[in-house]
Design a protein around this motif. Structure first.
Motif, PDB file in Angstrom:
ATOM      1  N   LEU A 102      -2.963   7.400   8.003  1.00 34.95           N
ATOM      2  CA  LEU A 102      -2.104   6.430   8.690  1.00 34.95           C
ATOM      3  C   LEU A 102      -2.726   5.928   9.991  1.00 34.95           C
ATOM      4  CD1 LEU A 102       1.327   8.201   8.096  1.00 34.95           C
ATOM      5  CD2 LEU A 102       0.705   5.929   7.271  1.00 34.95           C
ATOM      6  N   GLU A 103      -3.619   6.719  10.581  1.00 37.40           N
ATOM      7  CA  GLU A 103      -4.296   6.291  11.798  1.00 37.40           C
ATOM      8  C   GLU A 103      -5.214   5.099  11.534  1.00 37.40           C
ATOM      9  OE1 GLU A 103      -3.986   7.151  14.843  1.00 37.40           O
ATOM     10  OE2 GLU A 103      -2.985   9.099  14.867  1.00 37.40           O
ATOM     11  N   THR A 104      -5.729   5.014  10.298  1.00 36.63           N
ATOM     12  CA  THR A 104      -6.742   3.994  10.004  1.00 36.63           C
ATOM     13  C   THR A 104      -6.295   2.960   8.983  1.00 36.63           C
ATOM     14  OG1 THR A 104      -7.713   5.429   8.282  1.00 36.63           O
ATOM     15  CG2 THR A 104      -8.614   5.594  10.537  1.00 36.63           C
ATOM     16  N   GLU A 105      -5.242   3.231   8.259  1.00 36.73           N
ATOM     17  CA  GLU A 105      -4.812   2.333   7.186  1.00 36.73           C
ATOM     18  C   GLU A 105      -3.404   1.786   7.464  1.00 36.73           C
ATOM     19  OE1 GLU A 105      -6.570   1.376   4.709  1.00 36.73           O
ATOM     20  OE2 GLU A 105      -8.256   2.799   4.714  1.00 36.73           O
ATOM     21  N   SER A 106      -3.162   0.606   6.944  1.00 29.50           N
ATOM     22  CA  SER A 106      -1.822   0.004   7.025  1.00 29.50           C
ATOM     23  C   SER A 106      -1.069   0.390   5.761  1.00 29.50           C
ATOM     24  CB  SER A 106      -1.929  -1.517   7.135  1.00 29.50           C
ATOM     25  OG  SER A 106      -0.652  -2.100   7.136  1.00 29.50           O
ATOM     26  N   VAL A 107      -0.049   1.188   5.916  1.00 24.40           N
ATOM     27  CA  VAL A 107       0.687   1.745   4.780  1.00 24.40           C
ATOM     28  C   VAL A 107       2.121   1.227   4.802  1.00 24.40           C
ATOM     29  CG1 VAL A 107       1.525   3.881   3.710  1.00 24.40           C
ATOM     30  CG2 VAL A 107      -0.763   3.810   4.745  1.00 24.40           C
ATOM     31  N   ASP A 108       2.630   0.907   3.605  1.00 24.54           N
ATOM     32  CA  ASP A 108       4.005   0.400   3.510  1.00 24.54           C
ATOM     33  C   ASP A 108       4.998   1.484   3.118  1.00 24.54           C
ATOM     34  OD1 ASP A 108       3.516  -2.538   3.894  1.00 24.54           O
ATOM     35  OD2 ASP A 108       2.240  -2.225   2.146  1.00 24.54           O
ATOM     36  N   LEU A 109       4.561   2.436   2.278  1.00 25.89           N
ATOM     37  CA  LEU A 109       5.513   3.448   1.791  1.00 25.89           C
ATOM     38  C   LEU A 109       4.779   4.761   1.590  1.00 25.89           C
ATOM     39  CD1 LEU A 109       8.293   3.055  -0.829  1.00 25.89           C
ATOM     40  CD2 LEU A 109       6.538   4.766  -1.244  1.00 25.89           C
ATOM     41  N   VAL A 110       5.424   5.867   1.996  1.00 22.46           N
ATOM     42  CA  VAL A 110       4.869   7.214   1.833  1.00 22.46           C
ATOM     43  C   VAL A 110       5.810   8.022   0.939  1.00 22.46           C
ATOM     44  CG1 VAL A 110       4.251   9.391   2.966  1.00 22.46           C
ATOM     45  CG2 VAL A 110       3.702   7.197   4.055  1.00 22.46           C
TER      46      VAL A 110
ATOM     47  N   ARG B  73      -1.790  -0.869  -4.054  1.00 22.62           N
ATOM     48  CA  ARG B  73      -2.966  -0.224  -3.458  1.00 22.62           C
ATOM     49  C   ARG B  73      -2.566   1.221  -3.205  1.00 22.62           C
ATOM     50  NH1 ARG B  73      -4.906   0.023   2.242  1.00 22.62           N
ATOM     51  NH2 ARG B  73      -7.150   0.410   2.185  1.00 22.62           N
ATOM     52  N   ILE B  74      -3.339   2.159  -3.799  1.00 28.81           N
ATOM     53  CA  ILE B  74      -2.949   3.570  -3.795  1.00 28.81           C
ATOM     54  C   ILE B  74      -3.856   4.361  -2.866  1.00 28.81           C
ATOM     55  CG2 ILE B  74      -2.554   5.636  -5.188  1.00 28.81           C
ATOM     56  CD1 ILE B  74      -0.715   3.268  -5.841  1.00 28.81           C
ATOM     57  N   LEU B  75      -3.231   5.121  -1.954  1.00 24.71           N
ATOM     58  CA  LEU B  75      -3.924   6.087  -1.114  1.00 24.71           C
ATOM     59  C   LEU B  75      -3.301   7.456  -1.367  1.00 24.71           C
ATOM     60  CD1 LEU B  75      -3.948   4.115   2.284  1.00 24.71           C
ATOM     61  CD2 LEU B  75      -5.791   4.227   0.603  1.00 24.71           C
ATOM     62  N   THR B  76      -4.121   8.529  -1.251  1.00 22.28           N
ATOM     63  CA  THR B  76      -3.595   9.883  -1.455  1.00 22.28           C
ATOM     64  C   THR B  76      -4.070  10.794  -0.337  1.00 22.28           C
ATOM     65  OG1 THR B  76      -5.472  10.505  -2.853  1.00 22.28           O
ATOM     66  CG2 THR B  76      -3.520   9.613  -3.966  1.00 22.28           C
ATOM     67  N   ALA B  77      -3.298  11.838  -0.105  1.00 24.74           N
ATOM     68  CA  ALA B  77      -3.659  12.859   0.880  1.00 24.74           C
ATOM     69  C   ALA B  77      -3.125  14.186   0.395  1.00 24.74           C
ATOM     70  CB  ALA B  77      -3.085  12.505   2.245  1.00 24.74           C
ATOM     71  N   ASP B  78      -3.909  15.282   0.613  1.00 22.72           N
ATOM     72  CA  ASP B  78      -3.507  16.584   0.082  1.00 22.72           C
ATOM     73  C   ASP B  78      -2.728  17.429   1.076  1.00 22.72           C
ATOM     74  OD1 ASP B  78      -5.435  17.206   1.894  1.00 22.72           O
ATOM     75  OD2 ASP B  78      -6.849  18.057   0.437  1.00 22.72           O
ATOM     76  N   GLY B  79      -2.289  16.830   2.163  1.00 24.49           N
ATOM     77  CA  GLY B  79      -1.494  17.561   3.138  1.00 24.49           C
ATOM     78  C   GLY B  79      -1.017  16.657   4.269  1.00 24.49           C
TER      79      GLY B  79
ATOM     80  N   THR C  83       0.849  -1.190   0.000  1.00 26.06           N
ATOM     81  CA  THR C  83       0.000   0.000   0.000  1.00 26.06           C
ATOM     82  C   THR C  83       0.887   1.243   0.000  1.00 26.06           C
ATOM     83  OG1 THR C  83      -1.788  -1.109   1.200  1.00 26.06           O
ATOM     84  CG2 THR C  83      -1.755   1.302   1.265  1.00 26.06           C
ATOM     85  N   LEU C  84       0.621   2.135  -0.989  1.00 23.51           N
ATOM     86  CA  LEU C  84       1.410   3.365  -1.129  1.00 23.51           C
ATOM     87  C   LEU C  84       0.527   4.564  -0.785  1.00 23.51           C
ATOM     88  CD1 LEU C  84       3.117   2.685  -4.612  1.00 23.51           C
ATOM     89  CD2 LEU C  84       3.795   1.850  -2.330  1.00 23.51           C
ATOM     90  N   LEU C  85       1.119   5.523  -0.077  1.00 20.78           N
ATOM     91  CA  LEU C  85       0.428   6.780   0.249  1.00 20.78           C
ATOM     92  C   LEU C  85       1.210   7.932  -0.370  1.00 20.78           C
ATOM     93  CD1 LEU C  85      -1.641   8.564   1.730  1.00 20.78           C
ATOM     94  CD2 LEU C  85      -0.192   8.417   3.778  1.00 20.78           C
ATOM     95  N   PHE C  86       0.523   8.665  -1.298  1.00 18.04           N
ATOM     96  CA  PHE C  86       1.138   9.829  -1.924  1.00 18.04           C
ATOM     97  C   PHE C  86       0.552  11.082  -1.288  1.00 18.04           C
ATOM     98  CE2 PHE C  86       1.409   6.584  -5.293  1.00 18.04           C
ATOM     99  CZ  PHE C  86       2.791   6.585  -5.488  1.00 18.04           C
ATOM    100  N   VAL C  87       1.433  12.022  -0.922  1.00 12.34           N
ATOM    101  CA  VAL C  87       0.995  13.250  -0.236  1.00 12.34           C
ATOM    102  C   VAL C  87       1.506  14.462  -1.017  1.00 12.34           C
ATOM    103  CG1 VAL C  87       0.953  14.505   1.945  1.00 12.34           C
ATOM    104  CG2 VAL C  87       1.212  12.005   1.966  1.00 12.34           C
ATOM    105  N   ASP C  88       0.546  15.307  -1.482  1.00 10.53           N
ATOM    106  CA  ASP C  88       0.919  16.524  -2.232  1.00 10.53           C
ATOM    107  C   ASP C  88      -0.278  17.458  -2.207  1.00 10.53           C
ATOM    108  OD1 ASP C  88       1.658  18.413  -4.419  1.00 10.53           O
ATOM    109  OD2 ASP C  88       3.311  16.982  -4.676  1.00 10.53           O
ATOM    110  N   ASP C  89      -0.009  18.738  -2.144  1.00 16.54           N
ATOM    111  CA  ASP C  89      -1.120  19.692  -2.119  1.00 16.54           C
ATOM    112  C   ASP C  89      -1.646  19.993  -3.513  1.00 16.54           C
ATOM    113  OD1 ASP C  89       1.322  20.909  -2.717  1.00 16.54           O
ATOM    114  OD2 ASP C  89       0.602  22.876  -2.061  1.00 16.54           O
TER     115      ASP C  89
END
Length: 438
Positions: A56-64, A42-48, A18-24
């Motif tokens: 991250l509080e609710t999901e199991s993430v491998d790489l940010v 598995r792709i997750l995104t966040a704008d900040g 699971t990957l989390l990408f963070v960018d505004d």
């Protein structure tokens, strides 16, 4: 603030990461989603930063993968927080600015594994992420193997402890069995020696006034053998031979038993010379007495080869037979068997010395002299009634009654023997002459 998950593609090749990408910037997030989604992640995104922490509080993430410059929380601050709270998450910084100080902060504080410069090459960012996840996968596998090794080591430790307990139990059981076998062997050996002593007592009983003679011969033969430092098994055989050395005389008529050797007729002398051979014949049926029987046969061989019955000479004569010959003749001279006149130990030894190296082995005579020199000149002893005997006392003389030796000198008394002595004394109706060492 928005977040969006994409499901894994069936049969993906991304190991379910699971990957989390963070960018505004929404377009950057869309570009990254389009780039990575076909590869099975598995792709997750966040704008900040705050939105990323909520994910991250609710999901199991491998790489940010986080942008450096964002409103509110910077990428370096976000990754530093992730390092503190979720240290197993791999961290990569995405930056479009050549800000060296920020990069150093991100490396030192956030502990990023790599950074990616904007604009990126698709193949480069794919490879960087794949490499980072490969390292993570290897780390996971190493942790799994380490855990497996620890579990196996724990199991092995338990198995070893169990085996050690079993070995300890088996060892104790074996030691107990060996102890019982040793005890049984000692009892058997003691019983065998006791039986031989009984035969020896019968020989002495047959000879009348010579009670204890065979035991004296055996004791001197044993001491000589030990003085010569012979092996203990050899010493044992010599002692047994001493006890039985004259068993062949049982068949002698009373007149021959009572006659000194010097007064025998030629015919009587020929009969007398046969007793060692007859002794051997009487003992040959016992496997345990084969060696003592052979020693007895050759007790009258001479160093010069003129002895009987086999005319052996020098070293052809077994050392046990040479010892037995000296011990038997030493006792016979003192008992008056040879000349009819009793001798003291000094005179008997002088008589033996006169035949050094012709009849007797000089080394054996030297050993006899050493044995006699080592014996105390005076033994402190006292005479007791049987009622005064206590266990642990040692006899100072052979206990002889009516020509029969009940117990030999140096015997250590116990309760059973004391009861037998008292019973025998009561039956005899007279006091026994019992001497013990003080």
């Amino acid at each position: 603030m928005t977040t969006s998950p994409d499901s894994l593609v069936p049969g993906n090749t991304a190991q379910g990461f699971t990957l989390l990408f963070v960018d505004d910037e929404a377009n950057i997030l869309s570009s990254l989603r389009r780039l990575f989604r076909p590869h099975g992640y598995r792709i997750l995104t966040a704008d900040g930063g705050e939105a990323a922490l909520a994910v991250l509080e609710t999901e199991s993430v491998d790489l940010v993968v986080s942008d450096m410059r964002m409103p509110g929380m910077s990428g370096a601050a976000l990754l530093a927080t992730i390092r503190q709270r979720w240290p197993d998450v791999t961290r990569i910084l995405l930056t479009g600015y050549a800000d060296m100080q920020s990069m150093i902060e991100a490396i030192n504080v956030a502990g990023i594994s790599r950074y990616i410069a904007k604009p990126w090459e698709d193949q480069d960012i794919l490879r960087i992420v794949e490499d980072a996840l490969t390292i993570k996968l290897l780390s996971r596998e190493k942790a799994r193997l380490d855990q497996q090794v620890r579990e196996q080591n724990d199991a092995l430790t338990m198995l070893n402890a169990s085996l050690e307990d079993k070995v300890r139990e088996r060892t104790l059981a074996l030691e107990k069995a060996m102890s019982e076998v040793k005890l049984a062997h000692e009892r058997l050996k003691k019983g065998f020696v006791t039986s031989v002593k009984m035969f020896s007592a019968l020989i002495d009983m047959r000879s009348g006034t010579l009670a204890g003679q065979s035991r004296n011969v055996a004791n001197h033969a044993l001491l000589i053998a030990r003085q010569l430092m012979l092996p203990e098994a050899e010493v044992h055989d010599i002692f047994i031979a001493g006890l039985l050395h004259s068993i062949g005389k049982i068949a002698f008529p009373d007149t021959l038993l009572a006659k000194p050797i010097s007064l025998m007729s030629t015919a009587e002398l020929e009969t007398y010379k046969q007793y060692p051979v007859n002794s051997q014949a009487a003992l040959m049926a016992s496997e345990q007495l084969q060696v003592p029987a052979q020693l007895i046969r050759n007790q009258h061989e001479r160093m010069d080869g003129l002895g009987v019955p086999d005319r052996l000479k020098g070293d052809q004569i077994a050392i046990g037979s040479r010892i037995l010959g000296v011990a038997a003749d030493f006792q016979a001279l003192q008992a008056g068997i040879v000349t009819g006149q009793r001798m003291d130990a000094r005179a008997a030894l002088k008589q033996l010395e006169a035949s050094r190296e012709s009849r007797y082995d000089g080394a054996v005579l030297d050993a006899l002299q050493a044995v006699l020199a080592a014996q105390p000149s005076e033994v402190v002893e006292r005479e007791l009634y049987s009622r005064d005997l206590v266990p642990g006392m040692t006899l100072a003389h052979d206990l002889i009654v009516n020509g029969v030796m009940l117990l030999a000198r140096d015997y250590v008394l116990d309760d059973r023997l004391i009861r037998l002595i008292r019973h025998f004394e009561e039956g005899a109706g007279s006091k026994l002459n019992i001497f013990v060492r003080a």
